[in-house]
Design a protein around this motif. Sequence first.
Motif, mmCIF file in Angstrom:
data_model
loop_
_atom_site.group_PDB
_atom_site.id
_atom_site.type_symbol
_atom_site.label_atom_id
_atom_site.label_comp_id
_atom_site.label_asym_id
_atom_site.label_seq_id
_atom_site.Cartn_x
_atom_site.Cartn_y
_atom_site.Cartn_z
ATOM 1 N N GLN A 4 1.345 43.176 13.682
ATOM 2 C CA GLN A 4 0.612 41.747 14.249
ATOM 3 C C GLN A 4 -0.668 42.454 13.914
ATOM 4 O O GLN A 4 -1.676 43.215 14.446
ATOM 5 C CB GLN A 4 0.443 41.683 15.484
ATOM 6 N N LEU A 5 -1.202 41.183 13.323
ATOM 7 C CA LEU A 5 -3.001 40.594 13.353
ATOM 8 C C LEU A 5 -3.656 39.671 13.747
ATOM 9 O O LEU A 5 -3.057 38.260 13.179
ATOM 10 C CB LEU A 5 -2.899 40.729 11.475
ATOM 11 N N HIS A 6 -4.366 39.430 14.781
ATOM 12 C CA HIS A 6 -4.880 38.224 15.107
ATOM 13 C C HIS A 6 -5.830 37.754 14.632
ATOM 14 O O HIS A 6 -6.706 39.100 14.029
ATOM 15 C CB HIS A 6 -5.599 38.310 16.946
ATOM 16 N N LYS A 7 -6.683 36.724 15.147
ATOM 17 C CA LYS A 7 -7.599 36.181 14.301
ATOM 18 C C LYS A 7 -9.097 37.776 14.891
ATOM 19 O O LYS A 7 -8.969 37.785 15.874
ATOM 20 C CB LYS A 7 -7.988 35.081 15.158
ATOM 21 N N GLY A 8 -10.277 37.355 13.384
ATOM 22 C CA GLY A 8 -11.136 38.268 13.412
ATOM 23 C C GLY A 8 -10.675 40.271 13.577
ATOM 24 O O GLY A 8 -11.465 40.433 14.035
ATOM 25 N N GLU A 9 -9.669 40.166 13.606
ATOM 26 C CA GLU A 9 -9.422 41.584 13.478
ATOM 27 C C GLU A 9 -9.157 42.449 12.173
ATOM 28 O O GLU A 9 -8.610 41.995 11.504
ATOM 29 C CB GLU A 9 -7.392 41.803 14.189
ATOM 30 N N ILE A 10 -8.841 43.394 12.409
ATOM 31 C CA ILE A 10 -9.171 44.373 10.922
ATOM 32 C C ILE A 10 -8.127 45.474 10.841
ATOM 33 O O ILE A 10 -8.160 45.986 12.214
ATOM 34 C CB ILE A 10 -10.389 45.041 10.462
ATOM 35 N N LEU A 11 -7.242 44.972 9.948
ATOM 36 C CA LEU A 11 -5.930 45.844 9.798
ATOM 37 C C LEU A 11 -5.994 47.390 8.795
ATOM 38 O O LEU A 11 -5.923 46.862 7.486
ATOM 39 C CB LEU A 11 -4.554 45.529 10.266
ATOM 40 N N SER A 12 -5.901 47.924 8.749
ATOM 41 C CA SER A 12 -5.782 49.172 7.630
ATOM 42 C C SER A 12 -4.778 49.415 7.621
ATOM 43 O O SER A 12 -3.963 50.057 7.951
ATOM 44 C CB SER A 12 -6.990 49.949 7.256
ATOM 45 N N LEU A 13 -3.868 49.428 5.646
ATOM 46 C CA LEU A 13 -3.174 50.203 5.737
ATOM 47 C C LEU A 13 -2.908 51.109 5.018
ATOM 48 O O LEU A 13 -3.406 50.890 3.798
ATOM 49 C CB LEU A 13 -2.096 48.868 4.702
ATOM 50 N N ILE A 14 -2.920 51.989 4.993
ATOM 51 C CA ILE A 14 -2.851 54.126 4.341
ATOM 52 C C ILE A 14 -1.682 54.239 3.992
ATOM 53 O O ILE A 14 -0.182 54.218 4.735
ATOM 54 C CB ILE A 14 -4.146 55.397 5.240
ATOM 55 N N GLY A 15 -1.554 55.263 3.339
ATOM 56 C CA GLY A 15 -0.358 55.406 2.706
ATOM 57 C C GLY A 15 -1.142 55.845 0.993
ATOM 58 O O GLY A 15 -2.295 55.554 0.367
ATOM 59 N N GLN A 16 0.125 57.384 0.604
ATOM 60 C CA GLN A 16 -0.099 57.289 -0.768
ATOM 61 C C GLN A 16 0.054 56.776 -1.703
ATOM 62 O O GLN A 16 0.974 55.719 -1.694
ATOM 63 C CB GLN A 16 0.937 58.906 -0.864
ATOM 64 N N ASN A 17 -0.064 56.832 -2.768
ATOM 65 C CA ASN A 17 0.717 55.685 -4.266
ATOM 66 C C ASN A 17 1.642 55.480 -4.082
ATOM 67 O O ASN A 17 2.224 56.607 -3.276
ATOM 68 C CB ASN A 17 0.140 56.439 -5.881
ATOM 69 N N GLY A 18 2.267 54.598 -4.288
ATOM 70 C CA GLY A 18 3.554 54.590 -3.770
ATOM 71 C C GLY A 18 4.184 54.407 -2.190
ATOM 72 O O GLY A 18 5.741 53.811 -2.476
ATOM 73 N N ALA A 19 3.498 54.163 -1.422
ATOM 74 C CA ALA A 19 3.414 54.635 -0.273
ATOM 75 C C ALA A 19 4.594 52.568 0.119
ATOM 76 O O ALA A 19 4.714 52.612 1.499
ATOM 77 C CB ALA A 19 2.663 54.610 0.576
ATOM 78 N N GLY A 20 3.910 52.180 -0.243
ATOM 79 C CA GLY A 20 4.635 50.727 -0.021
ATOM 80 C C GLY A 20 3.464 49.531 0.655
ATOM 81 O O GLY A 20 3.812 48.670 1.250
ATOM 82 N N LYS A 21 2.598 50.010 -0.084
ATOM 83 C CA LYS A 21 0.756 48.757 1.047
ATOM 84 C C LYS A 21 1.068 47.939 -0.275
ATOM 85 O O LYS A 21 1.108 46.963 0.372
ATOM 86 C CB LYS A 21 -0.543 49.886 0.278
ATOM 87 N N SER A 22 0.848 47.880 -1.609
ATOM 88 C CA SER A 22 0.865 46.659 -2.665
ATOM 89 C C SER A 22 2.250 45.111 -2.346
ATOM 90 O O SER A 22 1.794 44.314 -1.979
ATOM 91 C CB SER A 22 0.929 46.984 -4.315
ATOM 92 N N THR A 23 3.496 46.064 -1.434
ATOM 93 C CA THR A 23 4.768 45.646 -1.369
ATOM 94 C C THR A 23 4.322 45.141 -0.268
ATOM 95 O O THR A 23 4.999 43.982 -0.473
ATOM 96 C CB THR A 23 6.092 47.054 -1.351
ATOM 97 N N THR A 24 3.840 45.474 0.448
ATOM 98 C CA THR A 24 3.443 44.922 2.196
ATOM 99 C C THR A 24 3.008 43.686 1.677
ATOM 100 O O THR A 24 2.909 42.492 2.762
ATOM 101 C CB THR A 24 2.928 45.833 2.786
ATOM 102 N N PHE A 25 1.351 43.782 0.490
ATOM 103 C CA PHE A 25 1.001 42.466 0.479
ATOM 104 C C PHE A 25 1.771 41.807 -0.022
ATOM 105 O O PHE A 25 1.647 40.588 0.015
ATOM 106 C CB PHE A 25 -0.686 42.848 -0.329
#
Lengths: 291, 286
Positions: free
Chosen positions: A23-44
Amino acid sequence: MIEFKNVSKSYDGFQAVNNLSFQLHKGEILSLIGQNGAGKSTTFHMLLDFIKPSSGNINRNNNLNIGYMPEERGLYLKESIKNQMLYFASLHGMKRVEALKKIKVWMEKLNVVGDIEDKVESLSKGNAQKVQLIACLMFNPDLLILDEPFSGLDPVNADLLIKAVLEAKKSGTMIIFSTHNMENVEKLSDYVVMLSHGKTVLKGTLNDIYNQFGRSKLDIVGYNNLQKFEGMNGIKNIDIINDNSAHITLNDVSFGKYIFDDVTKEGYLPVFNQHYPTLDEIFKTKVKQSE
Amino acid sequence: MNFKMRQLFAVARHEFLNQFNSFSYWMMFVIPLIVVTALFKYVNLKFNFNNSNFINMVWGFSIPVLTFFFCLIYIGIIANSVARDKTSKLSEMLMSIVDAKEQINGKMLGIYLLLCFQIAFYTIFILILSKVMNNNFLFLFIGRVKIGLIVYSILALFVSLFMFLAITVQFSCFITDTSQISSATMPPMIFLLEFFSLSLLYNSVGFDGDNMIWIFYIICMWPPVGSTLTPSLIASGNISYLFAYSTLIIQIMIMYILYVKSIHVFKYGLLSNKKKNIFIEGFKFR
């Protein structure tokens, strides 16, 4: 608020994202970390509604004003900064006068070297990247998505970017970003999600994550008989750097007290630091475990 | 005006101004002006404006030439525009702000504005030229063409252009570097050349209407085949207005279905970064 509820995405049998929830609320920062191909861009891409999840739900307001800086990013090279920024501003429904004012303010804030009438092809890579960031920030987005924002930036410009992101957070923008730079994750994040091969291997606030691992790292400097700790039950690994200093990884956090008592028996010790593992170390450990 | 409409006009404005400020656009723009000026200056045009067969034949030749010329220019322009978004690595960012539908519509609107500007400019230029050269043969000629034929020809030109633009978008959205632009424009240009040649052929030799009319009806139902061929066929007296308008309506319906498909392909193509065979991807059914 944005909510990912058990979201999965697979392509032709390949599981790109597996059961992701956050979950992400107003004024919060979430970082998505992982190796290349971990699924970060797919999530975006799922968050931006470019692709639909195979299962699970993504709850977000459809009228969110989104600023997105993709990993593969660029600008119209033959156009001036002013022209294309005004174009992006008009796509966001901004008025020309207001947009021009904002562009100038942001160019100054981010220390963009060059004139607003300059063509983008005349800008350095770092300056072009700052202009891309201005395109995402100038309209006060409700949600800011930054895919690898620090890649290609020198430390000075990275600090300017961090400042800009923190300012956006202050004004209530929800921010989600991916990076390989753990130092910046520590500086920015309220909440961390670590992905490995699409699976969530770790998530929570920075404190939650550190507490999970405990103060399992120990640095000692100025003690001459460090070899005696080798092979002890409470110690997982000892890395002796020279005659009187070592990095120790503990199996049992409470064993630190035993070592402290032992090494300070003879009096003064310049360094005894029992600390949490760095996010970088946690990341490597988790990736190793998941493999 | 709602937000999506504002976005659509912003894309159209950007497209229009980009071309308006481009040297290559003006190069293509002035070529016909040079040809027309030469016609006015050097050709002693002694037309028989009372011979309606002659008027129709000239119109039947002129319309495919104009359609060919305008489509050729704007196929290149839209392919370059889509390629510019892709090769500038802006497609993902643009997609996060503007829906694929508004992007396509905006680009097409920009192109139609350019077309209207071009036609208006040519008209004013010819008006001035007629006055200066004291030769108004072109207006005399247009004055003798049936108004119904002019209206139909303009409608057909707009339908043809729309269809060629939609086809071009389907191919050009898979471009990953500028060297592929020619591959993306090749299929629509081959279609265009084919229909252009057929129009000229049917205008000059005609066809056995009684036996072939239904085959023609089926062929002309398909955009942009029908919209490119029918103005010449009406001019040469081979088909009726009823035939032409009924095929135009069917074409617009088919065109709508193909247009919806092209939005889907456009979105898919813009988000795809891998180098692919443009021919295969453009023809693939998704």
